[in-house]
Design a protein around this motif. Structure first.
Motif, PDB file in Angstrom:
ATOM      1  N   LEU A 145       0.775  -0.742  -0.661  1.00 29.62           N
ATOM      2  CA  LEU A 145      -0.011   0.427   0.179  1.00 29.62           C
ATOM      3  C   LEU A 145       0.647   1.426  -0.501  1.00 29.62           C
ATOM      4  N   GLU A 193      -5.142  -1.292  -5.713  1.00 30.79           N
ATOM      5  CA  GLU A 193      -5.645  -0.217  -6.330  1.00 30.79           C
ATOM      6  C   GLU A 193      -6.495   0.012  -6.281  1.00 30.79           C
ATOM      7  N   MET A 222      -2.313  -6.052  -8.971  1.00 27.14           N
ATOM      8  CA  MET A 222      -1.932  -4.685  -8.874  1.00 27.14           C
ATOM      9  C   MET A 222      -3.041  -3.709  -9.203  1.00 27.14           C
ATOM     10  N   SER A 223      -4.105  -4.027  -9.665  1.00 28.12           N
ATOM     11  CA  SER A 223      -4.948  -2.921 -10.346  1.00 28.12           C
ATOM     12  C   SER A 223      -5.779  -3.694  -9.380  1.00 28.12           C
ATOM     13  N   ARG A 258      -7.479   0.018  -2.776  1.00 28.52           N
ATOM     14  CA  ARG A 258      -6.234   1.261  -2.256  1.00 28.52           C
ATOM     15  C   ARG A 258      -7.326   2.624  -2.006  1.00 28.52           C
ATOM     16  N   ILE A 259      -7.790   2.873  -2.786  1.00 31.08           N
ATOM     17  CA  ILE A 259      -9.177   4.015  -3.638  1.00 31.08           C
ATOM     18  C   ILE A 259     -10.280   4.115  -2.962  1.00 31.08           C
ATOM     19  N   ILE A 266       2.451   1.583  -3.498  1.00 36.15           N
ATOM     20  CA  ILE A 266       1.934   1.884  -4.262  1.00 36.15           C
ATOM     21  C   ILE A 266       1.202   4.000  -4.244  1.00 36.15           C
ATOM     22  N   SER A 267       1.250   3.704  -2.994  1.00 33.90           N
ATOM     23  CA  SER A 267       1.203   5.396  -2.790  1.00 33.90           C
ATOM     24  C   SER A 267       2.512   6.534  -2.359  1.00 33.90           C
ATOM     25  N   THR A 291       7.456   0.365  -6.604  1.00 39.65           N
ATOM     26  CA  THR A 291       5.675   0.495  -6.967  1.00 39.65           C
ATOM     27  C   THR A 291       4.961  -0.280  -7.916  1.00 39.65           C
ATOM     28  N   GLY A 292       4.268  -0.001  -7.519  1.00 39.82           N
ATOM     29  CA  GLY A 292       3.453  -1.306  -8.410  1.00 39.82           C
ATOM     30  C   GLY A 292       3.909  -2.553  -8.201  1.00 39.82           C
ATOM     31  N   SER A 293       3.270  -2.942  -9.769  1.00 41.61           N
ATOM     32  CA  SER A 293       3.538  -4.436  -9.788  1.00 41.61           C
ATOM     33  C   SER A 293       4.765  -4.766 -10.271  1.00 41.61           C
TER      34      SER A 293
END
Length: 129
Positions: free
Chosen positions: A15, A72, A68-69, A75-76, A18-19, A34-36
């Motif tokens: 988290l 995300e 990861m999608s 997370r949103i 990603i942020s 970060t991310g994937s």
């Protein structure tokens, strides 16, 4: 107990990664997590944490993009709930916080297994057992 702590820390690390903003001033090390890329790195975690069973699998990058999608989007949704000040960790008692962590872990495991199923990969190990 140890597995839940490590799983929670892994989730928090993903988290946080990603942020992170993608400013050019960041070091390559931070950008690589970060991310994937964080998901790809989790293939190096010891079993049953992360995706160690997928290390070397050609479908790992596609799995990570899928997971990861989903992560995300989750997370949103969580950020929106926090902005609305509903069900924040500060307002929960100890038992409710424990239940929230268990629910978060179950959601993440379901997301992982959903992506694995889409790609014909074996189910993820449940580190909470």
């Amino acid at each position: 107990m140890y597995s839940k702590i490590v799983t929670t820390l892994f989730s928090a690390a993903v988290l946080a990664c990603i942020s992170l903003p993608n400013a050019q001033a960041q070091s390559e090390t931070i950008q690589d997590m970060t991310g994937s890329n964080a998901c790809l790195q989790s293939a190096n975690f010891p079993a049953p944490f992360g995706e160690s069973d997928l290390k070397g699998n050609a479908k790992l990058p596609a799995y990570c993009d899928c997971y990861m999608s989903k992560f995300e989007a989750r997370r949103i949704k969580a950020a929106q709930a926090m902005q609305a000040n509903t069900d924040t960790q500060a307002n929960l008692d100890k038992a409710a916080k424990k239940k929230k962590r268990a629910e978060a872990y179950a959601e993440q495991l379901a997301m992982r297994n959903s992506c694995r199923q889409q790609l014909g990969l074996p189910p993820a190990a449940d580190a909470s057992k």
